[in-house]
Write an enzyme that holds these catalytic residues in place. Structure first.
Site, PDB file in Angstrom:
ATOM      1  N   CYS A 242       0.810  -1.154  -0.050  1.00  0.00           N
ATOM      2  CA  CYS A 242       0.129  -0.038  -0.003  1.00  0.00           C
ATOM      3  C   CYS A 242       0.734   1.224  -0.069  1.00  0.00           C
ATOM      4  O   CYS A 242       1.944   1.154   0.298  1.00  0.00           O
ATOM      5  CB  CYS A 242      -1.015   0.055   1.035  1.00  0.00           C
ATOM      6  SG  CYS A 242      -2.399   0.732   1.122  1.00  0.00           S
TER       7      CYS A 242
ATOM      8  N   ASP B  99      -6.785  -3.124  10.685  1.00  0.00           N
ATOM      9  CA  ASP B  99      -5.487  -2.359  10.984  1.00  0.00           C
ATOM     10  C   ASP B  99      -5.339  -2.046  12.412  1.00  0.00           C
ATOM     11  O   ASP B  99      -6.306  -2.164  13.225  1.00  0.00           O
ATOM     12  CB  ASP B  99      -5.787  -1.145   9.958  1.00  0.00           C
ATOM     13  CG  ASP B  99      -4.247  -0.344   9.662  1.00  0.00           C
ATOM     14  OD1 ASP B  99      -3.313  -0.904   9.998  1.00  0.00           O
ATOM     15  OD2 ASP B  99      -4.392   0.480   8.712  1.00  0.00           O
TER      16      ASP B  99
HETATM   17  O1  LIG Z   1      -1.058   4.703   4.577  1.00  0.00           O
HETATM   18  C1  LIG Z   1      -1.791   5.864   4.722  1.00  0.00           C
HETATM   19  O2  LIG Z   1      -1.152   6.976   4.689  1.00  0.00           O
HETATM   20  C2  LIG Z   1      -3.208   5.910   4.925  1.00  0.00           C
HETATM   21  C3  LIG Z   1      -3.787   7.175   5.170  1.00  0.00           C
HETATM   22  C4  LIG Z   1      -5.166   7.178   5.290  1.00  0.00           C
HETATM   23  C5  LIG Z   1      -5.905   5.913   5.278  1.00  0.00           C
HETATM   24  C6  LIG Z   1      -5.367   4.871   5.290  1.00  0.00           C
HETATM   25  C7  LIG Z   1      -3.757   4.900   4.989  1.00  0.00           C
HETATM   26  N1  LIG Z   1      -3.433   3.609   4.783  1.00  0.00           N
HETATM   27  C8  LIG Z   1      -3.851   2.294   4.673  1.00  0.00           C
HETATM   28  C9  LIG Z   1      -3.309   0.938   4.608  1.00  0.00           C
HETATM   29  O3  LIG Z   1      -3.904   0.160   3.976  1.00  0.00           O
HETATM   30  C10 LIG Z   1      -1.961   0.848   5.238  1.00  0.00           C
HETATM   31  O4  LIG Z   1      -1.323  -0.120   4.328  1.00  0.00           O
HETATM   32  C11 LIG Z   1      -2.256   0.256   6.430  1.00  0.00           C
HETATM   33  O5  LIG Z   1      -2.699   1.266   7.473  1.00  0.00           O
HETATM   34  C12 LIG Z   1      -0.913  -0.328   7.192  1.00  0.00           C
HETATM   35  O6  LIG Z   1       0.130   0.619   7.303  1.00  0.00           O
HETATM   36  P1  LIG Z   1       1.413   0.047   7.896  1.00  0.00           P
HETATM   37  O7  LIG Z   1       1.124   0.201   9.510  1.00  0.00           O
HETATM   38  O8  LIG Z   1       2.436   1.118   7.593  1.00  0.00           O
HETATM   39  O9  LIG Z   1       1.987  -1.040   7.360  1.00  0.00           O
END
Ligand SMILES: O=C(O)c1ccccc1NCC(=O)[C@H](O)[C@H](O)COP(=O)(O)O
Length: 220
Positions: A7, A132
């Protein structure tokens, strides 16, 4: 087979390489407040440059209007939407009914395991769930992990992705405890928000090899 969603893709060359390395889904952040935000024009350009492989192309939205979601999906050529805000089951149902060929994923930010009780009304109206980590100020991309132990018996009646703070070093431990249909990673394979570290992405897929060769849950 385990689905792997990477992502926060913001650059065509990174999208291409990440698909080549083995991602089965790419996520594009359509939330303007995020440092990983990409415009519909940019998403369309990234998608145009992808190799011809079957990859799900997911737009991540948070509390967007139905019209904005529809317009972005159609303009950019997305094949999935992830609803990452406070979207109701009824709103999810409308999205799925309107975008019939598009995969609809509802993301739930899990503060405590009590939040898992809110899943039931979504089960009939989306194609998949994504769990999440909860953060008081950030909607996603937080790098915070979930309590995997508390999710050991989690078996919803629809496919689900595990997200939240996953990285090449902890993915093996996570998958030894929980049994998702897919995983989702963002900040754990980044140099800075939106800038993926391709060495870390390669290391991730190297570590995931056993999971592609053997179905999850079976002894390796
Ligand atoms: O990633 C972002 O900046 C974000 C912002 C607003 C809504 C969702 C967002 N991300 C969603 C995702 O699917 C990410 O991959 C998920 O939160 C996992 O993130 P991480 O903990 O950094 O792997």
């Amino acid at each position: 087979m385990l689905r792997v969603k990477i992502c926060g893709i913001t650059q065509p060359e990174q999208g291409r390489e990440i698909v080549r390395l083995g991602a089965t889904a790419l996520g594009f952040i359509c939330v303007e407040a995020s440092p990983r935000y990409v415009s519909p024009e940019k998403i369309r350009e990234i998608i145009r440059q992808l190799p011809p492989k079957p990859v799900t192309l997911i737009g991540v939205f948070a509390n967007a209007t139905l019209d904005r979601i529809i317009d972005t999906v159609k303009f950019a050529g997305l094949t999935g939407v992830q609803l990452h805000g406070d979207e109701s089951p009824e709103f999810c149902r409308q999205v799925r009914a309107t975008l019939a060929q598009v995969e609809t994923i509802k993301a739930l930010r899990v503060k405590t395991t009590a939040a898992l009780a809110t899943i039931a009304p979504y089960a009939e109206v989306v194609d998949a769930l994504l769990l999440d980590a909860y953060h008081p100020q950030q909607l996603g991309g937080t790098g915070k992990t979930l309590d995997w132990q508390a999710l050991q018996q989690f078996r919803p009646p629809l496919p689900w992705f595990l997200a939240g703070g996953l990285n090449p070093d902890n993915i093996g431990e996570a998958l030894s405890q929980v049994q998702p249909d897919g995983i989702d990673l963002s900040s754990g394979i980044e140099r800075s928000p939106g800038e993926k570290d391709l060495h870390e992405v390669a290391r991730l897929f190297e570590g995931l090899r056993p999971y592609f060769a053997n179905p999850i849950g079976k002894e390796l």
